[in-house]
Write a protein that holds these residues in place. Structure first.
Motif, PDB file in Angstrom:
ATOM      1  N   PRO A  37       0.767  -1.434  -0.033  1.00 37.93           N
ATOM      2  CA  PRO A  37      -0.118  -0.103   0.116  1.00 37.93           C
ATOM      3  C   PRO A  37       0.753   1.133   0.027  1.00 37.93           C
ATOM      4  O   PRO A  37       0.482   2.457  -0.540  1.00 37.93           O
ATOM      5  CB  PRO A  37      -0.867  -0.163   1.325  1.00 37.93           C
ATOM      6  N   LEU A  38       1.968   1.129   0.544  1.00 37.44           N
ATOM      7  CA  LEU A  38       2.732   2.605   0.796  1.00 37.44           C
ATOM      8  C   LEU A  38       3.418   2.726  -0.523  1.00 37.44           C
ATOM      9  O   LEU A  38       3.736   3.937  -1.119  1.00 37.44           O
ATOM     10  CB  LEU A  38       4.016   2.160   1.756  1.00 37.44           C
ATOM     11  N   GLY A  39       3.853   1.554  -1.560  1.00 38.95           N
ATOM     12  CA  GLY A  39       4.544   1.714  -2.716  1.00 38.95           C
ATOM     13  C   GLY A  39       3.617   2.330  -3.558  1.00 38.95           C
ATOM     14  O   GLY A  39       3.586   3.314  -4.482  1.00 38.95           O
ATOM     15  N   ILE A  40       2.151   1.951  -3.426  1.00 39.67           N
ATOM     16  CA  ILE A  40       1.001   2.492  -4.502  1.00 39.67           C
ATOM     17  C   ILE A  40       0.770   3.718  -3.917  1.00 39.67           C
ATOM     18  O   ILE A  40       0.719   4.626  -4.944  1.00 39.67           O
ATOM     19  CB  ILE A  40      -0.331   1.549  -4.121  1.00 39.67           C
ATOM     20  N   LEU A  41       0.612   3.982  -2.791  1.00 34.73           N
ATOM     21  CA  LEU A  41       0.465   5.662  -2.158  1.00 34.73           C
ATOM     22  C   LEU A  41       1.342   6.591  -2.937  1.00 34.73           C
ATOM     23  O   LEU A  41       1.396   7.543  -3.297  1.00 34.73           O
ATOM     24  CB  LEU A  41       0.506   5.690  -0.809  1.00 34.73           C
ATOM     25  N   LEU A  42       2.947   5.976  -2.936  1.00 37.08           N
ATOM     26  CA  LEU A  42       3.867   6.828  -3.339  1.00 37.08           C
ATOM     27  C   LEU A  42       3.613   7.206  -4.939  1.00 37.08           C
ATOM     28  O   LEU A  42       4.115   8.210  -5.480  1.00 37.08           O
ATOM     29  CB  LEU A  42       5.406   6.208  -2.971  1.00 37.08           C
ATOM     30  N   PHE A  43       3.140   6.043  -5.586  1.00 42.25           N
ATOM     31  CA  PHE A  43       3.139   6.126  -6.960  1.00 42.25           C
ATOM     32  C   PHE A  43       2.066   7.098  -7.199  1.00 42.25           C
ATOM     33  O   PHE A  43       2.015   8.063  -8.185  1.00 42.25           O
ATOM     34  CB  PHE A  43       2.996   4.767  -7.751  1.00 42.25           C
ATOM     35  N   VAL A  44       0.745   6.806  -6.704  1.00 42.20           N
ATOM     36  CA  VAL A  44      -0.524   7.399  -7.321  1.00 42.20           C
ATOM     37  C   VAL A  44      -0.521   9.003  -6.677  1.00 42.20           C
ATOM     38  O   VAL A  44      -1.351   9.770  -7.312  1.00 42.20           O
ATOM     39  CB  VAL A  44      -1.825   6.701  -6.997  1.00 42.20           C
ATOM     40  N   THR A  45       0.163   9.378  -5.712  1.00 42.27           N
ATOM     41  CA  THR A  45       0.361  10.691  -5.295  1.00 42.27           C
ATOM     42  C   THR A  45       1.285  11.393  -6.045  1.00 42.27           C
ATOM     43  O   THR A  45       1.596  12.695  -5.936  1.00 42.27           O
ATOM     44  CB  THR A  45       0.685  10.629  -3.907  1.00 42.27           C
ATOM     45  N   ASP A  46       1.971  11.000  -6.866  1.00 43.19           N
ATOM     46  CA  ASP A  46       3.076  11.522  -7.621  1.00 43.19           C
ATOM     47  C   ASP A  46       2.380  12.760  -8.858  1.00 43.19           C
ATOM     48  O   ASP A  46       1.257  12.343  -9.143  1.00 43.19           O
ATOM     49  CB  ASP A  46       4.073  10.673  -8.375  1.00 43.19           C
ATOM     50  N   LYS A  47       3.185  13.320  -9.278  1.00 46.68           N
ATOM     51  CA  LYS A  47       2.871  14.367 -10.227  1.00 46.68           C
ATOM     52  C   LYS A  47       2.070  13.596 -11.504  1.00 46.68           C
ATOM     53  O   LYS A  47       2.571  12.773 -11.957  1.00 46.68           O
ATOM     54  CB  LYS A  47       3.934  15.413 -10.755  1.00 46.68           C
ATOM     55  N   GLY A  48       0.948  14.185 -11.755  1.00 48.34           N
ATOM     56  CA  GLY A  48       0.259  13.741 -13.012  1.00 48.34           C
ATOM     57  C   GLY A  48      -0.721  12.519 -12.908  1.00 48.34           C
ATOM     58  O   GLY A  48      -1.159  11.908 -13.812  1.00 48.34           O
ATOM     59  N   LEU A  49      -0.571  12.000 -11.734  1.00 47.45           N
ATOM     60  CA  LEU A  49      -1.382  10.747 -11.455  1.00 47.45           C
ATOM     61  C   LEU A  49      -2.878  11.000 -10.729  1.00 47.45           C
ATOM     62  O   LEU A  49      -2.806  12.151  -9.982  1.00 47.45           O
ATOM     63  CB  LEU A  49      -0.704   9.630 -10.582  1.00 47.45           C
ATOM     64  N   PHE A  50      -3.689  10.100 -10.626  1.00 53.34           N
ATOM     65  CA  PHE A  50      -5.092  10.699 -10.275  1.00 53.34           C
ATOM     66  C   PHE A  50      -5.193  10.895  -8.600  1.00 53.34           C
ATOM     67  O   PHE A  50      -6.060  11.558  -8.162  1.00 53.34           O
ATOM     68  CB  PHE A  50      -5.926   9.271 -10.573  1.00 53.34           C
ATOM     69  N   PHE A  51      -4.172  10.607  -7.717  1.00 53.60           N
ATOM     70  CA  PHE A  51      -4.389  11.129  -6.255  1.00 53.60           C
ATOM     71  C   PHE A  51      -3.127  12.030  -6.257  1.00 53.60           C
ATOM     72  O   PHE A  51      -2.518  12.092  -4.892  1.00 53.60           O
ATOM     73  CB  PHE A  51      -4.185   9.846  -5.529  1.00 53.60           C
ATOM     74  N   GLU A  52      -2.811  12.948  -7.084  1.00 47.53           N
ATOM     75  CA  GLU A  52      -1.478  13.620  -7.059  1.00 47.53           C
ATOM     76  C   GLU A  52      -1.688  14.482  -5.687  1.00 47.53           C
ATOM     77  O   GLU A  52      -2.848  15.221  -5.547  1.00 47.53           O
ATOM     78  CB  GLU A  52      -1.584  14.699  -8.307  1.00 47.53           C
ATOM     79  N   ASN A  53      -0.583  14.463  -4.987  1.00 46.05           N
ATOM     80  CA  ASN A  53      -0.609  15.124  -3.682  1.00 46.05           C
ATOM     81  C   ASN A  53       0.901  15.299  -3.381  1.00 46.05           C
ATOM     82  O   ASN A  53       1.434  14.495  -2.824  1.00 46.05           O
ATOM     83  CB  ASN A  53      -1.351  14.376  -2.654  1.00 46.05           C
ATOM     84  N   ARG A  54       1.336  16.524  -3.817  1.00 48.23           N
ATOM     85  CA  ARG A  54       2.962  16.901  -3.483  1.00 48.23           C
ATOM     86  C   ARG A  54       3.174  16.602  -2.113  1.00 48.23           C
ATOM     87  O   ARG A  54       4.385  16.203  -1.769  1.00 48.23           O
ATOM     88  CB  ARG A  54       3.000  18.474  -4.083  1.00 48.23           C
ATOM     89  N   PHE A  55       2.320  17.375  -1.218  1.00 48.19           N
ATOM     90  CA  PHE A  55       3.016  17.143   0.515  1.00 48.19           C
ATOM     91  C   PHE A  55       2.990  15.868   0.858  1.00 48.19           C
ATOM     92  O   PHE A  55       3.991  15.310   1.336  1.00 48.19           O
ATOM     93  CB  PHE A  55       1.757  17.866   1.127  1.00 48.19           C
ATOM     94  N   ILE A  56       2.092  14.771   0.489  1.00 50.36           N
ATOM     95  CA  ILE A  56       1.976  13.445   0.981  1.00 50.36           C
ATOM     96  C   ILE A  56       3.155  12.743   0.221  1.00 50.36           C
ATOM     97  O   ILE A  56       3.703  11.840   0.927  1.00 50.36           O
ATOM     98  CB  ILE A  56       0.614  12.821   0.644  1.00 50.36           C
ATOM     99  N   ASN A  57       3.217  13.012  -0.954  1.00 53.27           N
ATOM    100  CA  ASN A  57       4.316  12.099  -1.625  1.00 53.27           C
ATOM    101  C   ASN A  57       5.585  12.657  -1.290  1.00 53.27           C
ATOM    102  O   ASN A  57       6.484  11.643  -0.906  1.00 53.27           O
ATOM    103  CB  ASN A  57       4.127  12.505  -3.046  1.00 53.27           C
ATOM    104  N   LEU A  58       5.910  13.790  -0.837  1.00 51.39           N
ATOM    105  CA  LEU A  58       7.199  14.331  -0.354  1.00 51.39           C
ATOM    106  C   LEU A  58       7.411  13.930   0.919  1.00 51.39           C
ATOM    107  O   LEU A  58       8.636  13.260   1.200  1.00 51.39           O
ATOM    108  CB  LEU A  58       7.379  15.865  -0.509  1.00 51.39           C
ATOM    109  N   LEU A  59       6.372  13.886   1.924  1.00 47.65           N
ATOM    110  CA  LEU A  59       6.542  13.247   3.276  1.00 47.65           C
ATOM    111  C   LEU A  59       6.868  11.758   3.242  1.00 47.65           C
ATOM    112  O   LEU A  59       7.645  11.560   4.107  1.00 47.65           O
ATOM    113  CB  LEU A  59       5.229  13.726   3.959  1.00 47.65           C
ATOM    114  N   LEU A  60       6.159  11.102   2.648  1.00 46.89           N
ATOM    115  CA  LEU A  60       6.190   9.469   2.748  1.00 46.89           C
ATOM    116  C   LEU A  60       7.480   9.174   2.136  1.00 46.89           C
ATOM    117  O   LEU A  60       8.515   8.227   2.490  1.00 46.89           O
ATOM    118  CB  LEU A  60       5.010   9.011   1.883  1.00 46.89           C
ATOM    119  N   GLY A  61       7.791   9.815   0.858  1.00 45.75           N
ATOM    120  CA  GLY A  61       9.137   9.775   0.271  1.00 45.75           C
ATOM    121  C   GLY A  61      10.471   9.952   0.979  1.00 45.75           C
ATOM    122  O   GLY A  61      11.443   9.131   1.152  1.00 45.75           O
TER     123      GLY A  61
END
Length: 221
Positions: A37-61
């Motif tokens: 789930p964490l890997g999926i979240l990292l992917f789908v919150t990245d730029k251009g994807l359907f759950f794009e969220n820069r803050f969550i992506n940066l925090l988790l990454g």
């Protein structure tokens, strides 16, 4: 090594082997449950994807990178208070499973994310154009397409955990590493050290073989 010595050592070897399998098994299971789930979240919150969220992506990454950047032996010692709080002890294979899981989760999550990035963008765009919900795309498109990579990542994680579990013996985690340190290193018995290394090599070969077989079975490309 004489046969008598092997027979004398056999109970300890079997216990160490079982402890190692327990530690690796528990940690691998936890890394699957949380890492995918964490890997999926990292992917789908990245730029251009359907759950794009820069803050969550940066925090988790960033959190994943921090854990991955700490050498395991330091992580092992640093997590002793947390392990004591969670398990009530810092000794034994169950206690060793805590730092092993903490190390494996972000490692496996990044491998899952990499597998998802290998999916053809056109496949994802086609799925989005059909009006499918994000959850349906994840379940029916992303996970099936990335399955060979996810299994390959699991193989790498399992082999890495096997190496980490040997280090857990330093703080009384049990397992083959503990046997090598107590009987081989402290007693200057090179024969026991050699046997434990050979067992680890055999285990790596078996895990790699099974992982490659499973990946080839699901890879339809």
């Amino acid at each position: 090594m004489s046969l008598n010595k092997v027979i004398e050592l056999l109970p300890d070897l079997m216990k160490a082997f079982n402890d190692t399998m327990y530690m690796v098994g528990v940690s691998l299971f936890i890394s699957i449950v949380i890492g995918i789930p964490l890997g999926i979240l990292l992917f789908v919150t990245d730029k251009g994807l359907f759950f794009e969220n820069r803050f969550i992506n940066l925090l988790l990454g960033t959190l994943a990178n921090i854990v991955r950047s700490v050498p395991f032996i330091i992580l092992l010692v640093a997590l002793l208070p947390f392990t004591q709080f969670l398990i009530g002890s810092t000794i034994g294979p169950t206690a060793a499973s805590v730092p092993l899981s903490v190390a494996a989760i972000p490692f496996y999550a990044r491998l899952v994310e990499s597998s998802l990035r290998e999916i053809n963008k056109g496949v994802i765009e086609a799925a989005i154009s059909t009006g499918a919900s994000p959850w349906l795309i994840i379940r029916e498109v992303l996970l099936p397409e990335a399955r060979p990579g996810i299994i390959a990542g699991l193989t790498i994680t399992a082999i890495s955990l096997l190496g980490f579990s040997a280090m857990a013996g330093i703080v009384g985690g049990g397992g083959i590493g503990d046997l090598a340190i107590r009987f081989g290193y402290y007693r200057y018995d090179n024969e026991i050290m050699l046997v434990t290394v050979l067992i680890l090599i055999a285990l790596v070969q078996i895990i790699q073989f099974l992982g490659d077989w499973a990946r080839n079975k699901v890879d339809k490309r």
